[in-house]
Write an enzyme that holds these catalytic residues in place. Structure first.
Site, mmCIF file in Angstrom:
data_model
loop_
_atom_site.group_PDB
_atom_site.id
_atom_site.type_symbol
_atom_site.label_atom_id
_atom_site.label_comp_id
_atom_site.label_asym_id
_atom_site.label_seq_id
_atom_site.Cartn_x
_atom_site.Cartn_y
_atom_site.Cartn_z
ATOM 1 N N ALA A 10 0.738 -1.380 0.028
ATOM 2 C CA ALA A 10 -0.058 -0.065 0.076
ATOM 3 C C ALA A 10 0.818 1.251 -0.050
ATOM 4 C CB ALA A 10 -0.939 -0.026 1.258
ATOM 5 N N GLY A 11 2.072 0.990 0.152
ATOM 6 C CA GLY A 11 2.991 2.198 0.444
ATOM 7 C C GLY A 11 3.066 3.273 -0.697
ATOM 8 N N ARG A 15 10.326 8.093 -2.296
ATOM 9 C CA ARG A 15 11.821 8.159 -2.628
ATOM 10 C C ARG A 15 12.112 7.555 -3.951
ATOM 11 N NH1 ARG A 15 14.542 5.741 2.495
ATOM 12 N NH2 ARG A 15 12.166 5.100 3.054
ATOM 13 N N LYS A 22 5.390 2.019 -5.977
ATOM 14 C CA LYS A 22 6.412 1.402 -5.870
ATOM 15 C C LYS A 22 6.541 -0.261 -6.345
ATOM 16 C CE LYS A 22 8.477 1.035 -1.706
ATOM 17 N NZ LYS A 22 9.208 1.131 -0.405
ATOM 18 N N GLN A 73 -6.363 -0.495 1.892
ATOM 19 C CA GLN A 73 -5.711 0.372 2.963
ATOM 20 C C GLN A 73 -5.748 1.742 2.500
ATOM 21 O OE1 GLN A 73 -1.889 0.245 4.301
ATOM 22 N NE2 GLN A 73 -2.242 0.280 6.441
ATOM 23 N N GLU A 157 11.351 -0.640 17.374
ATOM 24 C CA GLU A 157 11.512 0.015 16.136
ATOM 25 C C GLU A 157 12.988 1.069 16.350
ATOM 26 O OE1 GLU A 157 10.156 -0.408 12.782
ATOM 27 O OE2 GLU A 157 9.727 -2.069 14.125
HETATM 28 C C1 UD1 Z 1 9.283 -2.114 9.059
HETATM 29 C C2 UD1 Z 1 9.251 -3.013 10.612
HETATM 30 C C3 UD1 Z 1 10.735 -3.086 11.024
HETATM 31 C C4 UD1 Z 1 11.613 -3.901 9.931
HETATM 32 C C5 UD1 Z 1 11.444 -3.090 8.432
HETATM 33 C C6 UD1 Z 1 12.051 -3.959 7.540
HETATM 34 C C7 UD1 Z 1 7.232 -2.452 11.420
HETATM 35 C C8 UD1 Z 1 6.506 -1.512 12.362
HETATM 36 N N1 UD1 Z 1 8.448 -2.142 11.353
HETATM 37 O O1 UD1 Z 1 9.826 -0.947 9.258
HETATM 38 O O2 UD1 Z 1 10.857 -3.744 12.295
HETATM 39 O O3 UD1 Z 1 13.004 -3.866 10.171
HETATM 40 O O4 UD1 Z 1 10.118 -2.901 8.267
HETATM 41 O O5 UD1 Z 1 12.256 -3.485 6.371
HETATM 42 O O6 UD1 Z 1 6.665 -3.313 10.931
HETATM 43 N N2 UD1 Z 1 3.063 -0.604 4.495
HETATM 44 C C9 UD1 Z 1 1.778 -0.600 4.172
HETATM 45 N N3 UD1 Z 1 1.081 0.048 4.766
HETATM 46 C C10 UD1 Z 1 1.270 0.707 5.937
HETATM 47 C C11 UD1 Z 1 2.794 0.673 6.421
HETATM 48 C C12 UD1 Z 1 3.486 0.149 5.820
HETATM 49 O O7 UD1 Z 1 1.527 -1.124 3.311
HETATM 50 O O8 UD1 Z 1 0.503 1.360 6.624
HETATM 51 C C13 UD1 Z 1 4.163 -1.299 3.794
HETATM 52 C C14 UD1 Z 1 5.081 -0.531 3.017
HETATM 53 O O9 UD1 Z 1 4.706 -0.100 1.584
HETATM 54 C C15 UD1 Z 1 6.114 -1.368 2.908
HETATM 55 C C16 UD1 Z 1 6.242 -2.114 4.141
HETATM 56 O O10 UD1 Z 1 4.750 -2.149 4.361
HETATM 57 O O11 UD1 Z 1 6.589 -1.947 1.809
HETATM 58 C C17 UD1 Z 1 6.979 -1.627 5.333
HETATM 59 O O12 UD1 Z 1 6.666 -0.607 5.776
HETATM 60 P P1 UD1 Z 1 7.669 0.470 6.330
HETATM 61 O O13 UD1 Z 1 6.887 1.763 6.596
HETATM 62 O O14 UD1 Z 1 8.509 0.807 5.318
HETATM 63 O O15 UD1 Z 1 8.342 -0.134 7.550
HETATM 64 P P2 UD1 Z 1 9.680 0.148 8.117
HETATM 65 O O16 UD1 Z 1 9.591 1.494 8.849
HETATM 66 O O17 UD1 Z 1 10.716 0.007 7.171
#
Ligand code: UD1
Ligand code: MG
Length: 459
Positions: A10-11, A15, A22, A73, A157
């Site tokens: 969903a992200g 970047r 993405k 989402q 985190e």
């Molecule tokens: C997350 C993990 C972290 C881990 C890291 C590895 C959590 C809270 N943290 O952090 O422990 O080390 O990944 O890369 O899970 N996404 C959605 N919807 C949302 C939020 C995120 O679809 O509401 C997707 C994003 O598009 C992405 C992935 O989930 O593909 C990870 O989300 P991101 O916010 O990048 O997590 P990190 O902060 O990197």
């Protein structure tokens, strides 16, 4: 026991600095999400769930027809919130595996091992299994916090971690598995009371520990397979990782490569024995190179099958075409969709062949366009020959019999029927059928005028 694979996609991917969502950015010619779904679909009895938000429509369109249950989402409130969106579609007795659309190189083997941690451990039926990795620089990642006995206590985190916790090098890859029953209990209990104001999926670890549900972890087999893509630098790095794996695999299968770092495979390349590939080549779709095929430098081969002993010389483009054994293509040749070369046929420089059959031993060697044609055996198509297959509205066929000789710079106006053994004089424009073994001359006759005076410069 069914398996529900929930892939988060969903992200926004700010970047990437792109209008394309993405997960649709490609690695080896395939959207990242496609790589994830391909690895996941090899797991037994798996249903696929994808959580989409940014660019949802484009993502759905790209995977139209695939057996996917989409979950929307609309606001990205965190990974825990994202997984929760898919849960209404997940069977209560399923095991859930959480993957990420921007972690494209995850392997089926690793996922199978992770799932074994939830299924087969007698002390951990449906318990939580995490995929972790040790990083030299764990900055930004969630840290795996263990007690003195080595039991996992929580994931913290980076933004919420203490100095002491930040020193931990074992990090969360994000990929995990647990029973739907557990998740349906844990996810609604998540809070967003943290540094990012998000519902962290990772907080389920502490919940599991608290209620005494076992939490286990296995290590990923490499950093690359759990590497997420946030920008084009990381995507380019993973592309190289992927390509060097493919190249190494081809070398192990016995392919010779002038430089394995300068060949890109965007699809499936199937090879026989003693195939040679020179530098700068790109293979797309399903390509088969039979025994002894040699591909010269800077060739592009897409969805093609090249028969044993065929040679494709430098700078040629072959697309949806086939050759039988011992053909020669190029240099600078273009085989377009539907080009089919019989044994020992030759297509040389600056020749374009479209939707045509070139018979055994026939030669189309220089500066020629052949479209919608059927060329017999041992035909010689002279330099600069054009099949005029198109009248601006419709397309017509050209048929050339065995042993015909087409003189240079001839235009064969289709529908054209040129018999076996025919000779077409150079520079002819052929508009009517030619019977077997005739000579066709269709051009202005040469006149030589004696005493010709050249114009003189006016004073
Ligand atoms: C997350 C993990 C972290 C881990 C890291 C590895 C959590 C809270 N943290 O952090 O422990 O080390 O990944 O890369 O899970 N996404 C959605 N919807 C949302 C939020 C995120 O679809 O509401 C997707 C994003 O598009 C992405 C992935 O989930 O593909 C990870 O989300 P991101 O916010 O990048 O997590 P990190 O902060 O990197
Ligand atoms: Mg984040």
């Amino acid at each position: 026991m069914t398996l529900a694979v929930v892939t988060l996609a969903a992200g926004k991917g700010s970047r990437m600095k792109s209008d394309l969502p993405k997960v649709l950015h490609t690695l080896a010619g395939k959207p990242m999400l496609g790589h994830v779904l391909d690895s996941a679909s090899q797991l037994e009895q798996a249903t696929q769930h994808v959580v989409i938000g940014h660019g949802a429509e484009k993502v759905q369109q790209t995977f139209e027809g695939a057996d996917i249950q989409w979950a929307m989402q609309t606001e990205q409130n965190g990974t825990g919130h994202a997984v929760a969106q898919a849960m209404p579609n997940v069977a209560d007795d399923a095991t859930v595996l959480v993957l990420y659309g921007d972690v494209p190189l995850i392997t089926t083997e690793t996922l199978t091992a992770l799932l074994a941690e939830t299924h087969h451990q007698t002390d951990n039926p449906g318990g939580l299994a995490l995929l972790t990795v040790e990083l030299d620089d764990p900055t930004g990642y969630g840290r795996i916090v263990r007690d003195d006995a080595g039991n996992i206590q929580a994931i913290v985190e980076h933004k919420d971690a203490s100095e002491e916790q930040r020193a931990i090098c074992e990090v969360n890859t994000g990929i995990l598995a647990a029973s739907a029953a557990h998740l349906n209990r844990w996810l609604p209990a998540l809070s967003s009371n943290n540094a990012q104001g998000e519902y962290y999926l990772t907080d389920i670890v502490a919940m599991a520990v608290e209620e005494g549900t076992a939490v286990r972890a296995i290590f990923a087999s490499s950093e690359e397979e759990v590497q997420g893509v946030n920008d084009r630098v990381q995507l380019a790095q993973l592309e190289r990782v992927y390509q060097s794996k493919v190249a190494e695999d081809l070398l192990r299968q016995g392919v010779a490569m002038a430089d394995p770092a300068r060949v890109d495979v965007r699809g499936t390349l199937t090879v026989g024995r003693d195939v040679f590939i020179d530098v700068g080549c790109v293979f797309e779709g399903d390509v088969t190179l039979e025994d002894g095929v040699r591909i010269g430098p800077n060739c592009v081969i897409k969805s093609a099958r090249l028969g044993a002993g065929t040679r494709v010389d430098a700078f040629s483009l072959v697309e949806q075409a086939t050759t039988a054994n011992d053909c020669v293509v190029g240099p600078y040749a273009r085989l377009r969709p539907g080009a089919e070369l019989a044994e020992q046929a030759k297509v040389g420089n600056f020749c374009e062949i479209k939707k045509s059959f070139v018979g055994k031993g026939s030669k189309v060697n220089h500066l020629t366009y052949v479209g919608d044609a059927e060329i017999g055996e041992d035909v010689n198509v002279g330099a600069g020959t054009i099949t005029c297959n198109y009248d601006g509205v419709n397309k017509y066929k050209t048929i050339i019999g065995d042993g015909a000789f087409i003189g240079s710079n001839s235009a064969l106006v289709a529908p054209a029927n040129i018999g076996a053994g025919v000779t077409v004089a150079a520079g002819s424009v052929i508009t009517s059928p030619v019977d077997d073994h005739h000579l066709a001359v269709a051009r202005g006759r040469q006149r030589n005028i004696s005493g010709w005076k050249r114009p003189e410069k006016k004073s």
